[in-house]
Design an enzyme around this catalytic site. Sequence first.
Site, PDB file in Angstrom:
ATOM      1  N   HIS A 180       0.975  -1.413   0.089  1.00  0.00           N
ATOM      2  CA  HIS A 180      -0.019  -0.087   0.112  1.00  0.00           C
ATOM      3  C   HIS A 180       0.911   1.287   0.231  1.00  0.00           C
ATOM      4  O   HIS A 180       1.340   1.644   0.966  1.00  0.00           O
ATOM      5  CB  HIS A 180      -0.876  -0.169   1.287  1.00  0.00           C
ATOM      6  CG  HIS A 180      -2.161   0.970   1.184  1.00  0.00           C
ATOM      7  ND1 HIS A 180      -2.336   2.297   1.753  1.00  0.00           N
ATOM      8  CD2 HIS A 180      -3.217   0.902   0.254  1.00  0.00           C
ATOM      9  CE1 HIS A 180      -3.217   2.743   1.435  1.00  0.00           C
ATOM     10  NE2 HIS A 180      -3.995   1.933   0.180  1.00  0.00           N
ATOM     11  N   ILE A 219       1.245   4.037   3.805  1.00  0.00           N
ATOM     12  CA  ILE A 219      -0.005   4.778   4.467  1.00  0.00           C
ATOM     13  C   ILE A 219      -0.706   3.443   4.865  1.00  0.00           C
ATOM     14  O   ILE A 219      -1.189   2.404   4.056  1.00  0.00           O
ATOM     15  CB  ILE A 219      -0.652   5.505   3.248  1.00  0.00           C
ATOM     16  CG1 ILE A 219       0.197   6.735   3.008  1.00  0.00           C
ATOM     17  CG2 ILE A 219      -2.060   5.874   3.942  1.00  0.00           C
ATOM     18  CD1 ILE A 219      -0.266   7.609   2.079  1.00  0.00           C
ATOM     19  N   GLY A 263      -7.433   3.179   4.622  1.00  0.00           N
ATOM     20  CA  GLY A 263      -8.438   3.913   5.254  1.00  0.00           C
ATOM     21  C   GLY A 263      -9.422   2.572   5.698  1.00  0.00           C
ATOM     22  O   GLY A 263      -9.922   2.856   6.717  1.00  0.00           O
ATOM     23  N   VAL A 264      -9.617   1.493   4.820  1.00  0.00           N
ATOM     24  CA  VAL A 264     -10.631   0.602   5.350  1.00  0.00           C
ATOM     25  C   VAL A 264     -10.352  -0.139   6.618  1.00  0.00           C
ATOM     26  O   VAL A 264     -10.988  -0.682   7.372  1.00  0.00           O
ATOM     27  CB  VAL A 264     -10.887  -0.422   4.357  1.00  0.00           C
ATOM     28  CG1 VAL A 264     -11.487   0.237   3.117  1.00  0.00           C
ATOM     29  CG2 VAL A 264      -9.622  -1.065   3.939  1.00  0.00           C
ATOM     30  N   GLU A 303     -11.824  -0.319  10.017  1.00  0.00           N
ATOM     31  CA  GLU A 303     -12.270  -1.862  10.717  1.00  0.00           C
ATOM     32  C   GLU A 303     -11.618  -1.794  12.091  1.00  0.00           C
ATOM     33  O   GLU A 303     -12.318  -2.345  12.917  1.00  0.00           O
ATOM     34  CB  GLU A 303     -11.097  -2.808   9.772  1.00  0.00           C
ATOM     35  CG  GLU A 303     -11.129  -4.274  10.442  1.00  0.00           C
ATOM     36  CD  GLU A 303     -12.276  -5.062  10.660  1.00  0.00           C
ATOM     37  OE1 GLU A 303     -12.585  -5.725  11.466  1.00  0.00           O
ATOM     38  OE2 GLU A 303     -13.254  -4.862   9.810  1.00  0.00           O
TER      39      GLU A 303
END
Length: 147
Positions: A47, A53, A56-57, A61
């Site tokens: 990523h 980074i 975002g998911v 979570e």
Amino acid sequence: MNIRKIMHYLPHRYPFLLVDKVIECEPGKRLVAIKNVSYNEPFFQGHFPGQPIMPGVLIIEALAQATGLLASESAPQEILAKDFIYYLVGLDKVRFKRPVVPGDQLRLEVQYLRHKRNIWAFTGEALVDGEFVAGAEIMCAAREADA
């Protein structure tokens, strides 16, 4: 709440267990948890290589897992006596403000909003050094675990 109790309530295991420690818990009200973000996390390999980074998911979570912990600590005794799992069933008002990078410590703050039957609603915020990085309204449902 230490990692053993977290693992008792959550079915997740490495690399998907995203709560390291609970530092505050008021059952039926709120919970504050910590996720230490390390460069050794497996998602950093792919990523944004060169500029790692946290996805975002996965921040969302982590918030969802914190809500599962608060729901578990707040559940009536008849639910706790059975083998129930809280499943993520909805997200609203999801927002991201800034990236989360290795070395950050996520402070996961979740608050109980309401529940009806087996659906629980929470609001959650992830912060780094007191600065908002992400948030959402999170809904989960209690379901009996498969035998």
